[in-house]
Design a protein around this motif. Structure first.
Motif, PDB file in Angstrom:
ATOM      1  N   ASP A 561       2.886  -2.895   8.359  1.00 49.42           N
ATOM      2  CA  ASP A 561       2.177  -1.664   8.727  1.00 49.42           C
ATOM      3  C   ASP A 561       2.337  -1.477  10.232  1.00 49.42           C
ATOM      4  O   ASP A 561       1.766  -2.209  11.036  1.00 49.42           O
ATOM      5  CB  ASP A 561       0.705  -1.785   8.351  1.00 49.42           C
ATOM      6  CG  ASP A 561      -0.088  -0.524   8.681  1.00 49.42           C
ATOM      7  OD1 ASP A 561       0.523   0.450   9.163  1.00 49.42           O
ATOM      8  OD2 ASP A 561      -1.312  -0.516   8.453  1.00 49.42           O
ATOM      9  N   LYS A 594       4.496   3.465   7.742  1.00 53.15           N
ATOM     10  CA  LYS A 594       3.871   4.188   8.859  1.00 53.15           C
ATOM     11  C   LYS A 594       4.544   3.900  10.205  1.00 53.15           C
ATOM     12  O   LYS A 594       3.878   3.719  11.225  1.00 53.15           O
ATOM     13  CB  LYS A 594       2.380   3.831   8.950  1.00 53.15           C
ATOM     14  CG  LYS A 594       1.526   4.365   7.816  1.00 53.15           C
ATOM     15  CD  LYS A 594       1.330   5.872   7.941  1.00 53.15           C
ATOM     16  CE  LYS A 594       0.390   6.401   6.884  1.00 53.15           C
ATOM     17  NZ  LYS A 594       0.156   7.859   7.035  1.00 53.15           N
ATOM     18  N   ASN A 619       5.800   6.211   4.041  1.00 53.23           N
ATOM     19  CA  ASN A 619       4.679   6.856   4.722  1.00 53.23           C
ATOM     20  C   ASN A 619       3.338   6.216   4.376  1.00 53.23           C
ATOM     21  O   ASN A 619       2.310   6.616   4.924  1.00 53.23           O
ATOM     22  CB  ASN A 619       4.626   8.345   4.382  1.00 53.23           C
ATOM     23  CG  ASN A 619       5.793   9.103   4.971  1.00 53.23           C
ATOM     24  OD1 ASN A 619       6.284   8.765   6.046  1.00 53.23           O
ATOM     25  ND2 ASN A 619       6.255  10.129   4.263  1.00 53.23           N
ATOM     26  N   SER A 620       3.326   5.273   3.439  1.00 53.73           N
ATOM     27  CA  SER A 620       2.079   4.614   3.072  1.00 53.73           C
ATOM     28  C   SER A 620       2.382   3.190   2.618  1.00 53.73           C
ATOM     29  O   SER A 620       3.498   2.873   2.182  1.00 53.73           O
ATOM     30  CB  SER A 620       1.354   5.372   1.963  1.00 53.73           C
ATOM     31  OG  SER A 620       2.065   5.279   0.745  1.00 53.73           O
ATOM     32  N   ARG A 622       0.960   1.773   0.057  1.00 56.32           N
ATOM     33  CA  ARG A 622       1.025   1.775  -1.411  1.00 56.32           C
ATOM     34  C   ARG A 622       2.442   2.012  -1.900  1.00 56.32           C
ATOM     35  O   ARG A 622       2.926   1.311  -2.799  1.00 56.32           O
ATOM     36  CB  ARG A 622       0.093   2.857  -1.968  1.00 56.32           C
ATOM     37  CG  ARG A 622       0.130   3.002  -3.486  1.00 56.32           C
ATOM     38  CD  ARG A 622      -0.877   4.038  -3.934  1.00 56.32           C
ATOM     39  NE  ARG A 622      -0.611   5.326  -3.315  1.00 56.32           N
ATOM     40  CZ  ARG A 622       0.270   6.217  -3.790  1.00 56.32           C
ATOM     41  NH1 ARG A 622       0.990   5.927  -4.864  1.00 56.32           N
ATOM     42  NH2 ARG A 622       0.446   7.363  -3.182  1.00 56.32           N
ATOM     43  N   SER A 658      -4.749   4.469  -0.942  1.00 54.45           N
ATOM     44  CA  SER A 658      -4.135   5.185   0.180  1.00 54.45           C
ATOM     45  C   SER A 658      -3.974   4.191   1.295  1.00 54.45           C
ATOM     46  O   SER A 658      -4.667   3.183   1.340  1.00 54.45           O
ATOM     47  CB  SER A 658      -5.001   6.371   0.631  1.00 54.45           C
ATOM     48  OG  SER A 658      -6.251   5.916   1.052  1.00 54.45           O
ATOM     49  N   PRO A 659      -3.058   4.444   2.235  1.00 51.92           N
ATOM     50  CA  PRO A 659      -2.835   3.473   3.311  1.00 51.92           C
ATOM     51  C   PRO A 659      -4.018   3.357   4.219  1.00 51.92           C
ATOM     52  O   PRO A 659      -4.725   4.302   4.438  1.00 51.92           O
ATOM     53  CB  PRO A 659      -1.621   4.058   4.057  1.00 51.92           C
ATOM     54  CG  PRO A 659      -1.658   5.508   3.747  1.00 51.92           C
ATOM     55  CD  PRO A 659      -2.220   5.639   2.371  1.00 51.92           C
TER      56      PRO A 659
END
Length: 659
Positions: A561, A594, A619-620, A622, A658-659
Motif C-alpha cells: 500500500d 494506491k 487502485n485498491s 482489495r 474498500s482500501p
C-alpha cells in the motif's frame, strides 16, 4: 511530434525603451515561496516597486512601525523600562561569568537590543546577556591560561561574538531554521539544569567571601573544604539578598491568587541591587572587607573591528562559537514561538536566526560577547504589557543612559549582591519534569535527560553540550533511517487496518499486505530489505530473530500500500527493483496498490513498471489481493494441482470492502 515552441523574446511595454530594462536576480533565500527563480527582464519601475515591497520582509521594523498604534506606546514604555531594570543588573552580573568587565555586559545589552528592534520578528522576545550563554562564553574565552589578562578576554569576546553572529546569520540565510527541532526537549532541559547548577556554584566564592581559582564541580569541592575561611558578614549579606529575591518571587507567584493583583512585572533584581548599592555607600562595605565592583569606566563605546587577524584565537573559538550559536538559537526560538503562539502572531525561524546573527555581529564591533533571547526577561516584559519590539528600543535607551550617567554609582555594588542575583536567576532555569515523564512511561526521555545533566555537570558545559547534541543527532538519524512499515489486516467492517492496533483485523492466509507511511530516500531505504524480510518471516517489522513467527502460512503474494509515499529518490527505486526481482525469483507475486500518480513518471523511468507489468498496479488493496489469489490458483492449475490454501471468494470479499 509537437512543433518546437518559438524562441522567447522579451516584450517591451509601450512608452518604455529597452534601456529601461535590466536583469534582476530574484533568487533570494528569504523569498516566501522558497524557490530560486531565474533571471528575468523587468522594467526599472517594477524593480523599484519590488524592492520597496521586499524591504519590510527583510527589515521587519519597516513593516510594523508605520502601523504602530500610539495607544501601544504607553504599554511598551512601561515594559521596556521594566525589562531594563532587570537587564541592567543581569548584564553586570553575567559579564563576570564570561570573565570580562561588567561595562561590556551593558555594551552587549545595548547593541543587541537595538539591532533586534530593527530585525526581530518576535514581539515579546528580549535579548541580551543570558546565563547559560555567558557560562559557555566564559569557558570558551579561558582557553589560554598563560594570557588570561582582562584585555585579552575582551579581544577574544569580540572575536567570539563575531563568529557566533556569522554562523547564526548564515544558518538563517540558507534557511536552516528547522535545526532547532533536532535537539530533544529532555536533552535541552538536562543541559540547562546542569548549567544552572554550575552557574550557581560559580557564585559560591563571592557568597562566602573567599577567593578560588577553581571552576565548576571542583569549585564546589574547594568551597566545602574551605568553609572555615568564610567571611561571616559577606555570607550574611548574601543570604539576606537571596532571601529578599526569593520572597519577591513568592509574592509574584501568589499575588494574583491571594491578593488579586499581579506583581509579576516587579523588577526584584533591580530592587536588590539598588538596596545593596545604598547599603554599601552608607556602611562603607569596601572598608569592612566586603568586595565591591569598584570604579568602572563609563562612556559611549567607540566601534572597533574585531581582531580577526589573531588566527590562533579564531581556531580555538570556532567550535565553541558553533556550540554557543546552536544552544542560543534553540533557546531563543523556543521562547519566541511560545509567545507567538500565546498572542496569535507568527514568526519566521530563519529571519529570527538572521536577526540574532546580525545582532551578535554588530555587538562584536563594540567589544561585546554573545547574547541571545532570555526567557525570564521575555516573561517579565510580557507581563508588563509588551506589544512590540518598541520595548527593546526603550530598554536600549535605558541601558545607554546607565552607561553614560550611572556607572559611578555602580562602583559601590558589592559582588555578593551580584552573586545573589545570579544564583536566584540560575535556580529559575532548573527544570526537571520527571513526574510527567514517569506518568507517561517515557523511559528513553528520562534517560536522555539524566545523561545530558550528568555529562554537563561533571564534564563541563562545553563537553556536555557536545554529548547532548551528538545524542540528539544520533536519535534523529536512527529514526529517519528506519522507515515506518505496518502489516494490514481486514476488519469485520471491510477496512484494512494495522494488525498491531486493531485486534479484529485478520490476515489473509498466504498474502501479506503492508503499508509504508513515509517517503523513501537514500537515508532510510537501506533498512527496507531487512524490514520486508522480517515481515515476511516474522509478521512484523519490529520483530526480532527470537520472536515466534505470527504468520501461519508461507506467503505467496505481497501487496504494498503506497498511498503515503509522497516522494521517492533514485536510491529507493533501485532498492525497490532489487526487492521485486528477489520476490520474482522466489515465485512470490508482488503488487502495488494506491501508487501516487505524481510519482508515476519516476516509476516508469526507473524500469519498475516494465519489470512488474502494468497489470500489477491497482487502485485498491482489495483488487490487488484478488489478483494475487487468482494468480495463485492459475499457477496451481498450471502445475496440475487443484488444492488452494485460500478459497476463492473468501470472507474479505465483503460488500463493504474498500482500501
Amino acid at each position: 511530434g509537437r512543433p518546437a515552441p518559438p524562441p522567447h523574446t522579451p516584450h517591451t511595454p509601450e512608452g518604455l525603451d529597452e534601456e529601461d530594462f535590466f536583469v534582476l536576480e530574484s533568487g533570494d533565500a528569504f523569498l516566501p515561496d522558497h524557490r530560486w527563480r531565474s533571471a528575468v527582464a523587468i522594467p526599472r519601475q517594477q524593480a523599484a516597486a519590488y524592492v520597496t515591497r521586499r524591504i519590510p520582509h527583510f527589515i521587519p521594523v519597516f513593516n510594523w512601525l508605520p502601523k504602530y498604534s500610539p495607544r501601544a506606546l504607553v504599554s511598551d514604555l512601561i515594559a521596556g523600562f521594566t525589562i531594563a531594570l532587570v537587564l541592567i543588573p543581569q548584564s553586570l552580573a553575567y559579564s563576570l561569568l564570561a570573565h570580562i568587565p561588567p561595562i561590556h555586559g551593558l555594551y552587549t545589552a545595548m547593541v543587541t537590543n537595538f539591532v533586534y528592534f530593527i530585525l526581530g520578528t518576535s514581539r515579546q522576545l528580549s535579548i541580551g546577556p543570558e546565563g547559560v550563554i555567558s557560562l559557555l562564553s566564559g569557558a570558551a574565552l579561558a582557553f589560554d591560561s598563560a594570557s588570561n589578562s582582562e584585555e585579552n578576554y575582551i579581544i577574544r569576546a569580540a572575536i567570539l561574538s563575531f563568529l557566533v553572529g556569522i554562523f547564526t546569520f548564515t544558518l538563517g540565510l540558507f534557511r536552516f531554521g528547522f535545526l532547532n527541532n533536532l535537539v530533544s526537549r529532555g536533552i535541552l532541559h538536562g543541559f540547562i539544569t546542569a548549567s544552572a547548577l554550575i552557574i550557581a556554584i560559580e557564585q559560591l566564592d563571592s557568597l562566602l567571601g573567599i577567593t578560588t581559582e577553581e571552576h565548576e564541580f571542583f569549585k564546589l569541592i574547594e568551597c566545602i573544604t574551605r568553609y572555615k575561611e568564610t567571611n561571616v558578614v559577606t555570607f550574611s549579606l548574601g543570604l539576606t539578598f537571596i532571601a529578599l529575591l526569593v520572597v519577591f518571587d513568592l509574592l509574584k507567584k501568589g499575588s494574583r491568587k491571594y491578593l488579586d493583583v499581579d506583581l509579576a512585572m516587579v523588577p526584584s533584581p533591580a530592587i536588590v541591587v539598588a538596596l545593596s548599592i545604598f547599603l554599601s555607600w552608607l556602611l562603607d562595605f569596601e572598608g569592612q572587607g566586603i568586595a565591591v565592583l569598584g570604579k568602572a569606566s563609563g562612556g559611549f563605546p567607540y566601534p572597533s573591528v574585531p581582531q580577526l587577524w589573531h588566527t590562533h584565537g579564531i581556531r580555538e573559538l570556532l567550535v565553541p562559537a558553533v556550540l554557543i550559536s546552536i544552544v542560543g538559537f534553540v533557546e531563543s526560538l523556543a521562547v519566541a514561538k511560545t509567545y507567538a503562539s500565546k498572542h496569535g502572531h507568527s514568526i519566521s525561524s530563519n529571519r529570527e536566526l538572521s536577526a540574532l546573527g546580525a545582532a551578535n555581529i554588530a555587538a562584536s564591533f563594540f567589544q561585546s560577547y554573545p547574547a541571545f533571547g532570555s526567557l525570564s526577561r521575555s516573561y517579565i516584559g510580557d507581563k508588563a504589557g509588551c506589544t512590540s519590539q518598541m520595548a527593546s528600543l526603550v530598554a536600549c535607551i535605558a541601558v545607554l543612559v546607565c552607561i553614560l550617567v550611572l556607572m559611578p554609582i555602580f562602583a559601590f555594588l558589592p559582588y555578593v549582591a551580584i552573586g545573589a542575583v545570579i544564583m536566584v536567576a540560575a535556580c529559575e532555569l532548573v527544570h526537571f519534569d520527571f513526574i510527567t515523564l514517569w506518568k507517561m512511561h517515557a523511559w528513553q526521555e528520562m534517560i536522555l535527560t539524566a545523561l545530558s545533566f550528568v555529562s554537563t555537570f561533571f564534564l563541563g558545559p562545553e563537553l556536555g553540550i557536545i554529548i547532548a547534541l551528538s545524542v540528539s543527532v544520533f536519535l534523529v538519524i536512527k529514526h529517519t533511517t528506519m522507515p515506518s512499515i505496518h502489516v494490514l489486516g481486514l476488519t469485520t467492517y471491510g477496512k484494512w487496518k494495522d494488525i498491531s492496533e486493531n485486534k479484529d483485523a485478520k490476515l489473509i492466509p498466504g498474502v501479506i499486505v503492508m503499508r509504508i507511511d513515509e517517503s523513501l530516500f537514500f537515508g532510510n531505504v537501506g533498512q527496507l530489505k531487512q524490514l520486508f524480510w522480517r515481515i515476511e518471516r516474522l509478521g512484523s517489522a519490529t520483530a526480532n530473530l527470537f520472536d515466534t513467527p505470527s504468520l501461519e502460512d508461507d506467503a505467496y503474494g505481497i501487496v504494498l500500500d503506497a498511498r503515503n509515499i509522497h516522494s521517492i529518490d533514485v536510491n529507493a527505486l533501485q532498492t525497490l527493483k532489487e526487492i521485486i526481482a528477489d520476490y520474482e525469483r522466489r515465485g512470490i507475486c508482488f503488487c502495488v496498490a494506491k501508487w501516487p500518480p505524481a510519482l508515476d513518471k519516476k516509476l516508469q523511468r526507473s524500469g519498475v513498471v516494465q519489470m512488474m507489468g502494468r497489470e500489477k498496479f491497482f487502485n485498491s488493496i482489495r483488487l490487488a489481493v484478488n489478483f494475487i489469489i487468482e494468480w495463485r490458483t492459475t499457477e496451481q492449475d498450471r502445475e496440475g494441482r487443484h488444492r488452494s490454501p485460500v478459497r476463492r471468494g473468501s470472507a474479505f470479499r465483503s460488500p463493504a470492502a474498500s482500501p
